[in-house]
Motif scaffolding. Structure first.
Motif, PDB file in Angstrom:
ATOM      1  N   CYS A  59      31.720  13.064   5.417  1.00  0.00           N
ATOM      2  CA  CYS A  59      32.943  12.886   6.281  1.00  0.00           C
ATOM      3  C   CYS A  59      33.859  11.978   6.011  1.00  0.00           C
ATOM      4  O   CYS A  59      35.059  12.123   6.460  1.00  0.00           O
ATOM      5  CB  CYS A  59      32.020  12.431   7.680  1.00  0.00           C
ATOM      6  N   ALA A  90      34.191  18.095   7.153  1.00  0.00           N
ATOM      7  CA  ALA A  90      33.877  18.212   8.730  1.00  0.00           C
ATOM      8  C   ALA A  90      32.438  18.481   8.928  1.00  0.00           C
ATOM      9  O   ALA A  90      32.058  19.464   9.430  1.00  0.00           O
ATOM     10  CB  ALA A  90      34.793  19.321   9.437  1.00  0.00           C
ATOM     11  N   ARG A 122      30.338  16.179  10.605  1.00  0.00           N
ATOM     12  CA  ARG A 122      29.769  15.159  11.495  1.00  0.00           C
ATOM     13  C   ARG A 122      28.905  16.182  12.802  1.00  0.00           C
ATOM     14  O   ARG A 122      29.477  17.143  12.943  1.00  0.00           O
ATOM     15  CB  ARG A 122      30.819  14.048  12.239  1.00  0.00           C
ATOM     16  N   ASP A 147      30.077  16.377  15.707  1.00  0.00           N
ATOM     17  CA  ASP A 147      31.182  16.970  16.469  1.00  0.00           C
ATOM     18  C   ASP A 147      32.032  17.823  15.537  1.00  0.00           C
ATOM     19  O   ASP A 147      33.009  18.382  16.066  1.00  0.00           O
ATOM     20  CB  ASP A 147      32.077  16.028  17.239  1.00  0.00           C
ATOM     21  N   ALA A 148      31.566  18.395  14.354  1.00  0.00           N
ATOM     22  CA  ALA A 148      32.264  19.331  13.487  1.00  0.00           C
ATOM     23  C   ALA A 148      33.577  18.615  13.082  1.00  0.00           C
ATOM     24  O   ALA A 148      34.429  19.265  12.954  1.00  0.00           O
ATOM     25  CB  ALA A 148      32.466  20.432  14.175  1.00  0.00           C
ATOM     26  N   ARG A 149      33.534  17.231  12.919  1.00  0.00           N
ATOM     27  CA  ARG A 149      34.943  16.550  12.358  1.00  0.00           C
ATOM     28  C   ARG A 149      34.388  15.885  11.115  1.00  0.00           C
ATOM     29  O   ARG A 149      33.193  15.511  10.791  1.00  0.00           O
ATOM     30  CB  ARG A 149      35.518  15.566  13.545  1.00  0.00           C
ATOM     31  N   ALA A 150      35.599  15.435  10.646  1.00  0.00           N
ATOM     32  CA  ALA A 150      35.663  14.298   9.472  1.00  0.00           C
ATOM     33  C   ALA A 150      36.098  13.079  10.064  1.00  0.00           C
ATOM     34  O   ALA A 150      36.463  12.926  10.968  1.00  0.00           O
ATOM     35  CB  ALA A 150      36.487  14.862   8.333  1.00  0.00           C
ATOM     36  N   LYS A 151      35.920  12.312   9.163  1.00  0.00           N
ATOM     37  CA  LYS A 151      36.571  10.715   9.463  1.00  0.00           C
ATOM     38  C   LYS A 151      37.004  10.339   8.184  1.00  0.00           C
ATOM     39  O   LYS A 151      36.166   9.372   7.401  1.00  0.00           O
ATOM     40  CB  LYS A 151      35.404   9.555   9.896  1.00  0.00           C
ATOM     41  N   PRO A 202      28.558  22.296  14.619  1.00  0.00           N
ATOM     42  CA  PRO A 202      28.121  20.946  15.446  1.00  0.00           C
ATOM     43  C   PRO A 202      26.631  20.856  15.776  1.00  0.00           C
ATOM     44  O   PRO A 202      25.911  21.998  15.505  1.00  0.00           O
ATOM     45  CB  PRO A 202      28.887  20.983  16.596  1.00  0.00           C
TER      46      PRO A 202
END
Length: 164
Positions: free
Chosen positions: A10, A15, A17, A19-23, A53
């Motif tokens: 991430c 993507a 995580r 929540d289907a996001r990256a950081k 997710p």
């Protein structure tokens, strides 16, 4: 000696995580290490077959990744599902990859029940933080790999300049 670094996917913009996001983490050292071929990227949860997710998960109240590894605590989803076995498998996969690729250091996303190394969430699903390690971070540390959170990249850079 050129040290290899295991990195949370991430942080590299994937993507993956819950929540289907990256950081994504932007830092000149990270770009330099990528160009030098020193980074080994993994999302422990994805390596264990967890979907994206997926429901948020936290280590039980008052416990840490070390407790999960010693089978005295569980990792639970907000829905109540027990995902302890998947998190233990994820940690084993990350350790195996680190060892196979010669990683001596790891740069992991903080807060995760897997990768957290400075803090994890307290198990209440209220975003309350507590000091502790996630399951993967705990296993990597147990194996002698130096673990740094995404907030400690400058400290990681200093560590890499010092012989082990």
């Amino acid at each position: 000696m050129t040290y290899k670094i295991l990195v949370s996917a991430c942080l590299m913009g994937h993507a993956v995580r819950y929540d289907a996001r990256a950081k994504p983490l932007a830092h000149p050292a990270l770009e330099r290490w990528r160009a030098e071929g020193r980074l080994v990227t993994i999302c422990p949860e994805i390596s264990a077959g967890m979907p994206v997710p997926r429901p948020p998960a936290e280590i039980e109240r008052g416990a840490s990744g070390e407790d999960v590894l010693s089978a005295t605590a569980r990792v639970l989803e907000i829905t109540g599902g027990d995902v302890t076995a998947a998190f233990r498998k994820a940690a084993q996969n990350a350790l195996r990859l680190a060892q196979e690729t010669g990683c001596t250091h790891a740069l992991l996303i903080d807060g995760s029940p897997s990768c957290g190394s400075g803090f994890i969430y307290d198990g209440s699903f209220r975003r309350a933080r507590r000091h502790g390690n996630g399951v993967t971070a705990a296993l990597l540390k147990r194996a002698g790999i130096q673990v740094f959170s995404d907030r400690e990249i400058d400290r990681l850079e200093e560590s890499l300049a010092t012989p082990l």
